[in-house]
Design a protein around this motif. Structure first.
Motif, short mmCIF file in Angstrom:
data_model
loop_
_atom_site.label_atom_id
_atom_site.label_comp_id
_atom_site.label_asym_id
_atom_site.label_seq_id
_atom_site.Cartn_x
_atom_site.Cartn_y
_atom_site.Cartn_z
N PRO A 160 0.83 -1.21 0.00
CA PRO A 160 0.00 0.00 0.00
C PRO A 160 0.86 1.25 0.00
O PRO A 160 1.96 1.28 0.56
N GLY A 162 0.39 4.07 1.56
CA GLY A 162 0.61 4.60 2.90
C GLY A 162 1.68 3.85 3.66
O GLY A 162 2.30 4.42 4.57
N GLY A 325 -8.89 5.00 -4.74
CA GLY A 325 -8.95 4.53 -3.37
C GLY A 325 -7.79 5.06 -2.55
O GLY A 325 -7.64 6.26 -2.34
N LYS A 326 -6.93 4.13 -2.09
CA LYS A 326 -5.80 4.53 -1.26
C LYS A 326 -4.70 5.21 -2.06
O LYS A 326 -3.74 5.73 -1.48
N ARG A 327 -4.79 5.21 -3.38
CA ARG A 327 -3.79 5.87 -4.22
C ARG A 327 -4.34 7.13 -4.89
O ARG A 327 -3.80 7.58 -5.89
N LYS A 331 -3.84 11.22 -1.05
CA LYS A 331 -3.11 10.25 -0.24
C LYS A 331 -1.65 10.13 -0.63
O LYS A 331 -0.80 9.85 0.21
N THR A 384 -6.83 14.85 5.15
CA THR A 384 -6.97 13.43 4.83
C THR A 384 -5.72 12.85 4.18
O THR A 384 -5.65 11.65 3.97
N SER A 385 -4.75 13.68 3.86
CA SER A 385 -3.57 13.20 3.15
C SER A 385 -2.53 12.69 4.14
O SER A 385 -2.56 12.98 5.32
N GLU A 386 -1.59 11.91 3.60
CA GLU A 386 -0.50 11.42 4.43
C GLU A 386 0.43 12.58 4.78
O GLU A 386 0.67 13.47 3.96
#
Length: 557
Positions: A160, A162, A325-327, A331, A384-386
């Motif tokens: 992932p 993250g 999604g997670k990408r 993110k 919401t971002s890393e």
């Protein structure tokens, strides 16, 4: 429960509580067995067989009916601690890669085995290195206990995005944090292809953009008074072509023999943007070709050859940004994401050079729209971002590249450095100044080949300044063009010398690429309370509460 204090009624000595012989889970099992017995009276033999199997699976536990509270705490804490110590892998850096840990069934003694990252289609012995199905069944309980993934899961499945931010640090997210473990040995030198990163195309970016800069210095009316010879452009262009061929051949070999490592670089949130670099370099070389070698009007096939792969990769990445999604962009956004946008403007310049103005306008519109999105996302840092690591500050120079390239593309398409072109240029100039005054952003980090990618934004800004000096000729504009060009060329020269020293003298240019060897999830997880011990602690707490309440009642009476 019965209570037996060792001293008087009001003392706080050792207290004893009644603990049932069977735990709640065992009592529930006994009730189920009774129900089965009542419903299946005619199946005595089958019931006895089931009972025997359960008795063999659950060894009898001898526990006195009356246990000291303090003694129960000590015993259960010791049991849970021993179980946790057995379930945790030693964080030695060799848990997987060195294969000298007894936890890896069937892989003991294979020190320095890098087969897990090799291309499976090209290996005849790949399957023999993997555990058999029987071994995998034996490993499943252990893997579920310690939270680590199996060999297939750790290597073949995508990591992932993250996870890279959580496990890595450094200017390019290439250094593993102290509490992380990796799949390959840390104390051995890896094969050269495994140590060769995609960031090496940054060297090509720096040299090819310098060829464009020195062609502009030699042919621009604003710098004609310098009488710069075109042979500098020719030498830089030939050097850039040679470096591009060498880097491309080496990375193609990596794709052939270590495709699993290439896949991990593709899923890396920073390095994925460098997959655009080879095609941007080719377009830079087409634009910076010496006049003695290149025709005045380039053939459209050149644009199609270089822009085609770039456009398909762009559709993939932009699709992930939009609905990945997670990408999605919020993110994985980082300053190197500008590299995937700059190619649109460089492609627009090349399309205008081959005579396809409509294609150039299309690419400029796509690039400018996504530049605004990336710029706003990075500027305000959505909650919401890393979190962007502090060590990623040097890549903020990427902010300069996109508006500078947009300014040049608009000037090339419409053949005029008008208001929109100057607006983009002034944005780039302000960002350039705001980064130069923050010297501490670029100090305290070790040298790596990825630093080359920070040179082409400076070069692009220098070329844009030369075009601005052509439209607004003055001492200030020409002095600014010369200053930025000198800074850009000086930076490239310093990096070129440093690269030669690290490659041939100190031999430290390509250290072990730890970033591609991280695990899909952390090998050591937080210790959770042992369920059996948790139950007894709960009973103990309830007993102490009842004891205190009884003491208070007795005192009141």
């Amino acid at each position: 429960m019965n209570r037996k204090p060792t001293s008087g009624a009001g003392s706080l000595g050792t207290h004893f509580v009644d603990i049932p012989e069977g735990l709640p889970e065992e009592e529930d099992d006994e009730e189920e067995e009774k129900e089965i017995t009542r419903k299946a009276d005619k199946a005595d033999k089958r019931l006895n067989r089931i009972t025997k199997v359960r008795e063999t699976r659950r060894p009898p536990r001898s526990l006195n009916r009356q246990v000291s509270l303090e003694t129960g705490f000590a015993v259960l804490n010791r049991e849970s601690k021993e179980k946790d110590e057995r379930s945790v892998l030693p964080r030695s850096g060799r848990s997987f890669g060195g294969f000298d840990s007894a936890n890896r069934i069937g892989l003991e003694g294979r020190k320095g085995d890098f087969s897990m990252f090799k291309t499976k289609a090209s290996l005849s012995k790949q399957n023999s290195l993997l555990p058999s199905r029987k071994d995998q069944r034996e490993m499943e309980p252990h893997e579920m206990t310690d939270g680590s993934a199996g060999l297939d899961e750790s290597v073949n499945r995508s990591v992932p995005a993250g996870r890279y931010f959580a496990a890595l640090r450094g200017p390019e997210l290439d250094q593993v944090k102290d509490y992380e473990d990796i799949l390959l040995p840390k104390d051995e030198k890896w094969p050269f292809l495994l140590r060769f990163p995609i960031g090496c195309f940054g060297i090509c970016l720096g040299l090819s953009s310098q060829a464009v800069l020195w062609r502009a210095l030699a042919t621009s009316p604003a710098t004609r008074f310098l009488h710069i010879t075109p042979y500098i452009n020719l030498g830089l262009w030939l050097l850039a072509v040679a470096v591009l061929i060498s880097v491309s051949i080496t990375y193609i070999l990596k794709c052939i023999f270590y495709f699993e490592a290439v896949k991990r670089e593709y899923f890396h949130p920073v390095r994925v943007n460098f997959f655009f670099a080879p095609w941007v370099v080719c377009m830079f070389l087409a634009l910076g070709a010496p006049p003695t070698l290149a025709p005045k009007i380039l053939h459209p096939a050149i644009w199609c050859t270089f822009m085609g792969p770039y456009f398909f990769l762009e559709l993939k990445i932009y699709g992930q940004w939009l609905s990945g999604g997670k990408r999605r962009l919020c993110k994985v956004a980082n300053p190197s994401s500008h590299l995937s946008v700059v190619g649109n403007f460089v492609g627009a310049i090349l399309a205008s050079k081959v005579g396809w103005n409509e294609a150039a306008k299309f690419l400029w519109a796509v690039g400018f729209a996504h530049y605004l999105v990336v710029f706003v996302t990075l500027y305000q840092r959505l909650p919401t971002s890393e979190a962007l690591p502090k060590e990623l500050h040097p890549v903020y120079s990427m902010f300069i590249a996109a508006p500078s390239a947009a300014s040049l593309a608009w000037q090339t398409i419409y053949d005029e450095f008008d208001g929109l072109s100057r607006t983009c240029y002034f944005i780039a100039l302000f960002l350039y100044i705001s980064l130069v005054v923050r010297i501490n952003f670029f100090t305290g980090f070790r040298f790596s080949v990825a630093w080359w990618s920070y040179t082409f934004p400076m070069t692009t800004a220098s070329v844009a300044t030369i075009k601005y000096a052509e439209q607004v000729p003055s001492v200030i504009s020409k002095g600014l063009a010369l200053t930025l060009s000198f800074m850009s060329s000086a930076m490239v020269s310093m990096l070129f010398i440093s690269t030669l020293l690290h490659a041939f003298v100190w031999r430290t240019l390509f250290p072990n690429d730890l970033a591609i060897a991280i695990t899909k999830r952390r090998l050591i997880k937080e210790k959770k309370p042992f369920k059996r011990g948790y139950d007894i602690k709960r009973w103990t707490k309830q007993a102490l509460t009842k004891h205190n309440s009884v003491d208070k009642d007795s005192q009141n009476v």
